[in-house]
Scaffold this active site. Structure first.
Site, PDB file in Angstrom:
ATOM      1  N   LYS A 190      46.080  42.750  36.662  1.00  0.00           N
ATOM      2  CA  LYS A 190      47.215  42.148  36.084  1.00  0.00           C
ATOM      3  C   LYS A 190      48.703  42.126  36.610  1.00  0.00           C
ATOM      4  O   LYS A 190      48.873  43.090  37.455  1.00  0.00           O
ATOM      5  CB  LYS A 190      47.156  42.388  34.522  1.00  0.00           C
ATOM      6  N   TYR A 230      42.074  32.685  29.089  1.00  0.00           N
ATOM      7  CA  TYR A 230      41.396  33.716  27.699  1.00  0.00           C
ATOM      8  C   TYR A 230      41.390  32.879  26.382  1.00  0.00           C
ATOM      9  O   TYR A 230      41.772  33.386  25.554  1.00  0.00           O
ATOM     10  CB  TYR A 230      42.896  34.852  27.792  1.00  0.00           C
ATOM     11  N   PHE A 238      47.987  38.194  18.887  1.00  0.00           N
ATOM     12  CA  PHE A 238      48.327  38.673  20.267  1.00  0.00           C
ATOM     13  C   PHE A 238      48.600  37.756  21.199  1.00  0.00           C
ATOM     14  O   PHE A 238      48.941  37.923  22.450  1.00  0.00           O
ATOM     15  CB  PHE A 238      47.836  40.003  20.796  1.00  0.00           C
ATOM     16  N   ARG A 266      33.629  47.966  33.719  1.00  0.00           N
ATOM     17  CA  ARG A 266      34.418  47.948  32.568  1.00  0.00           C
ATOM     18  C   ARG A 266      34.473  49.608  32.158  1.00  0.00           C
ATOM     19  O   ARG A 266      35.486  49.975  31.536  1.00  0.00           O
ATOM     20  CB  ARG A 266      33.856  47.201  31.654  1.00  0.00           C
ATOM     21  N   THR A 272      40.032  49.000  26.080  1.00  0.00           N
ATOM     22  CA  THR A 272      41.280  47.936  25.940  1.00  0.00           C
ATOM     23  C   THR A 272      42.559  48.650  25.635  1.00  0.00           C
ATOM     24  O   THR A 272      43.513  48.477  26.121  1.00  0.00           O
ATOM     25  CB  THR A 272      41.038  46.758  24.968  1.00  0.00           C
ATOM     26  N   ARG A 283      42.694  52.552  32.891  1.00  0.00           N
ATOM     27  CA  ARG A 283      43.568  52.318  31.966  1.00  0.00           C
ATOM     28  C   ARG A 283      44.222  53.679  31.309  1.00  0.00           C
ATOM     29  O   ARG A 283      45.455  53.814  31.127  1.00  0.00           O
ATOM     30  CB  ARG A 283      43.031  51.572  30.892  1.00  0.00           C
ATOM     31  N   ASN A 293      47.577  46.531  30.259  1.00  0.00           N
ATOM     32  CA  ASN A 293      46.622  47.417  30.459  1.00  0.00           C
ATOM     33  C   ASN A 293      45.993  47.213  31.659  1.00  0.00           C
ATOM     34  O   ASN A 293      44.884  47.488  31.988  1.00  0.00           O
ATOM     35  CB  ASN A 293      45.603  47.438  29.402  1.00  0.00           C
ATOM     36  N   HIS A 296      41.636  43.626  34.222  1.00  0.00           N
ATOM     37  CA  HIS A 296      40.697  42.799  33.486  1.00  0.00           C
ATOM     38  C   HIS A 296      39.164  43.007  34.060  1.00  0.00           C
ATOM     39  O   HIS A 296      39.352  42.848  35.387  1.00  0.00           O
ATOM     40  CB  HIS A 296      41.059  41.315  33.217  1.00  0.00           C
ATOM     41  N   GLU A 307      34.148  33.100  34.831  1.00  0.00           N
ATOM     42  CA  GLU A 307      35.408  33.534  35.263  1.00  0.00           C
ATOM     43  C   GLU A 307      35.317  33.674  36.926  1.00  0.00           C
ATOM     44  O   GLU A 307      36.389  33.260  37.411  1.00  0.00           O
ATOM     45  CB  GLU A 307      35.688  34.999  34.693  1.00  0.00           C
TER      46      GLU A 307
END
Ligand code: ATP
Ligand code: MG
Length: 318
Positions: A190, A230, A238, A266, A272, A283, A293, A296, A307
């Site tokens: 990100k 998203y 948020f 993940r 998260t 993270r 964070n 993704h 995706e």
């Protein structure tokens, strides 16, 4: 019956070479305890150590005080990643074995190969059971650290497994398991990960776990594309702020391929909320905020495909 190998320190390199990842071990004789604080002091005092390292084993534990009549309280293993940075100089100084819990970083695996050492994993959460394998405990150094001081334990039939052998084979890497399919998943570094110059570090972690990069590019999402990507979160409070963040600067987008990639990636990324993420995850190590964070990862086979198509398919949107 399962074959068991007995180790009694001091251990020589010939004994180590015969061990393979996954072997069951029973340790007899003397081992030393140390957690991160004691490790820092050991490394700071090199080469003058309070006990000789040659051929020895350090067990990552901070035993609780003993009940009357017992040599030791509960003594389960602690997470090894916390002492990784101190392990390299100690292996270089002659330490042969370490006992702990969980995986080790790439640098430690390389050092284990270089110095012909061994990493053993003990059973986490079984501190009371393991304490029965300790016949005696003697304070060796740093009494001000309390239970984190260095103790010399006399053990008998102390059970563990070879987690990483001297050739670098690692039972904690998912690629060692059979029957897990190769998959492709989408990862986004990100805008905060890119601006913090973490691209190399993050890619290194995925590659170290055996994943291959099959597509990669840098993109600067506009608000509309970020919002579309998203869209499952569009009703969340948020959402607006998150879309603004995702379009605030360039991202690095990639498709990773490897065994069990969707779930495993993940796990490497972590929860998260960085505060809830496990030690050693991306993270936990680099992020501080649930929004910012860093990375993704796709969360299911269906989203992984959608995706990947979003960024790299024939009708790619960006
Ligand atoms: P990602 O989809 O980015 O891999 P995730 O699957 O762990 O993350 P999601 O629930 O899908 O988490 O949320 C998507 C992203 O939205 C999070 O990674 C985070 O950046 C942001 N986010 C989630 N919850 C919050 C929140 N409570 N406040 C602010 N931002 C949030
Ligand atoms: Mg998600």
């Amino acid at each position: 019956m399962e074959e068991v190998v007995r180790l009694t320190p001091p251990i020589n390199k010939g004994q180590i070479e015969r061990l393979s990842a996954g072997d069951k071990i029973l340790v007899d004789g003397f081992i030393y305890t140390a957690r991160d604080m004691a490790h820092k002091r050991l490394v700071d005092s090199l080469p003058d150590l309070p006990f000789p390292l040659e051929g020895q084993i350090i067990y990552y534990t901070g035993p609780t005080p003993p009940r009357p009549g017992y040599p030791i309280g509960s003594c389960g293993p602690t997470t090894s990643l916390r002492v990784d940075i101190y392990t390299l100089p100690l292996l270089a100084a002659g330490l042969v074995g370490t006992i702990g819990k969980g995986s080790r970083g790439l640098a430690v695996i390389e050092a284990i190969k270089k110095y012909g050492s061994i990493y053993l994993v003990a059973i986490g959460g079984a501190g009371a059971f393991l304490s029965k394998k300790v016949l005696a405990s003697e304070l060796v150094a740093y009494p001000d650290l309390g239970c984190e001081a260095i103790f010399r334990l006399k053990v008998k039939d102390f059970p563990c497994y070879v987690g990483i052998d001297s050739r670098g084979n690692d039972i904690l890497q998912v690629s060692s398991f059979e029957g897990i399919e190769r998959e492709r998943t989408l990862v986004i570094i990100k805008p905060d990960g890119v601006s913090s110059r973490l691209v190399g570090e993050i890619i290194k972690r995925f590659e170290a776990e055996g994943f291959d990069i099959v597509e990669v590019k840098m993109v600067h999402l506009d608000q509309e594309s970020a919002g579309h990507f998203y869209q499952v979160h569009q009703d969340k409070p948020f959402y607006q702020g998150f879309v603004a963040f995702m379009s605030s600067g360039p991202c690095v987008v990639m498709v990773l391929e490897g065994e069990g990639a969707i779930k495993r990636v993940r796990e490497i990324i972590g929860h998260t909320d960085p505060k809830k993420a496990a030690w050693g995850t991306i993270r936990r190590d680099f992020a501080t905020d649930i929004r910012y964070n860093i990375v993704h990862g796709s969360d299911s086979p269906a989203t992984a495909k959608a995706e990947r198509d979003f960024f790299f398919g024939p009708d790619q949107r960006v």
